[in-house]
Scaffold this motif. Sequence first.
Motif, mmCIF file in Angstrom:
data_model
loop_
_atom_site.group_PDB
_atom_site.id
_atom_site.type_symbol
_atom_site.label_atom_id
_atom_site.label_comp_id
_atom_site.label_asym_id
_atom_site.label_seq_id
_atom_site.Cartn_x
_atom_site.Cartn_y
_atom_site.Cartn_z
ATOM 1 N N ALA A 2 -28.583 69.776 26.137
ATOM 2 C CA ALA A 2 -28.749 68.663 27.088
ATOM 3 C C ALA A 2 -30.161 68.637 27.664
ATOM 4 C CB ALA A 2 -27.695 68.744 28.194
ATOM 5 N N ARG A 3 -31.140 68.636 26.793
ATOM 6 C CA ARG A 3 -32.547 68.682 27.193
ATOM 7 C C ARG A 3 -32.952 67.541 28.123
ATOM 8 N NH1 ARG A 3 -36.038 71.756 23.876
ATOM 9 N NH2 ARG A 3 -34.883 72.951 22.351
ATOM 10 N N SER A 47 -31.071 66.119 30.422
ATOM 11 C CA SER A 47 -30.366 66.049 31.710
ATOM 12 C C SER A 47 -30.215 67.432 32.331
ATOM 13 C CB SER A 47 -29.012 65.356 31.530
ATOM 14 O OG SER A 47 -28.221 66.062 30.584
ATOM 15 N N THR A 48 -29.088 68.064 32.147
ATOM 16 C CA THR A 48 -28.788 69.313 32.859
ATOM 17 C C THR A 48 -29.484 70.539 32.296
ATOM 18 O OG1 THR A 48 -26.835 69.605 31.481
ATOM 19 C CG2 THR A 48 -26.518 68.533 33.620
ATOM 20 N N ARG A 49 -29.946 70.489 31.050
ATOM 21 C CA ARG A 49 -30.640 71.607 30.388
ATOM 22 C C ARG A 49 -29.876 72.921 30.561
ATOM 23 N NH1 ARG A 49 -35.980 70.417 28.928
ATOM 24 N NH2 ARG A 49 -36.559 72.598 29.051
ATOM 25 N N PHE A 50 -29.031 73.214 29.593
ATOM 26 C CA PHE A 50 -28.234 74.443 29.620
ATOM 27 C C PHE A 50 -28.813 75.433 28.616
ATOM 28 C CE2 PHE A 50 -24.710 77.194 28.461
ATOM 29 C CZ PHE A 50 -24.251 77.573 29.714
ATOM 30 N N GLU A 51 -29.306 76.549 29.120
ATOM 31 C CA GLU A 51 -29.983 77.570 28.315
ATOM 32 C C GLU A 51 -28.966 78.558 27.740
ATOM 33 O OE1 GLU A 51 -32.063 79.368 26.141
ATOM 34 O OE2 GLU A 51 -33.513 78.342 27.423
ATOM 35 N N ASN A 96 -24.779 61.135 20.951
ATOM 36 C CA ASN A 96 -24.419 61.326 22.355
ATOM 37 C C ASN A 96 -25.721 61.377 23.158
ATOM 38 O OD1 ASN A 96 -23.736 62.301 24.883
ATOM 39 N ND2 ASN A 96 -22.442 63.958 24.109
ATOM 40 N N PRO A 97 -25.926 60.452 24.109
ATOM 41 C CA PRO A 97 -27.193 60.430 24.855
ATOM 42 C C PRO A 97 -27.492 61.728 25.605
ATOM 43 C CG PRO A 97 -25.859 58.484 25.353
ATOM 44 C CD PRO A 97 -25.024 59.388 24.506
#
Length: 187
Positions: A22-23, A25-29, A141-142
């Motif tokens: 999800a680069r 928006s939320t950016r989950f690493e 998916n956006p």
Amino acid sequence: MNLHHVFVCGNPALDFAATLRARRSTRFEMFASPDRLDAWYLESGVVDSVSPAGQSDVELATSVREAVYELVTARRLGEEFGEAALAALNDAARKPAAAPQLTRAGRWTAATQEEALATVAREAVEVLSGPDVPLLKECGNPECTRVYIDRSRGMRRQWCGMESCGNKIKAAAYRARKKTAESAPAH
């Protein structure tokens, strides 16, 4: 968000690039700790065993991952490669890669962190210079930024994976249609 790595892109280097989710928006690493990097190498099948990662290994892997993502995006969009990203990828790919060995039980690939990363970097070089370049697509998916190889008939695949994104989009569209139908005035 689960902590299991997902492999839906059709190439280990593309799956590696997708470990920052999800680069936009939320950016989950996904490489939040050294053991998560180790788990990725093992779960991906790139190697069968890997020496334990330290924080510096995570930082290096993350910088190579970002280079791979930048280069994949440039290739997909028909843009020029960035020099820094090229240098980061090529530096990693230049190192010795993990070498599979034949054992009585079959094939076994043990690797150091450097060898595991070099193996992934070489996969990136191959996918970015090979016949699959025209098949690179970004998930529809956006929220998702995974890039995958679309080998579907007619190149009609829209999502990185049905379980991860396709079902979410289809369910959201269904709910929106149902809500619209319920709020429409009866004739």
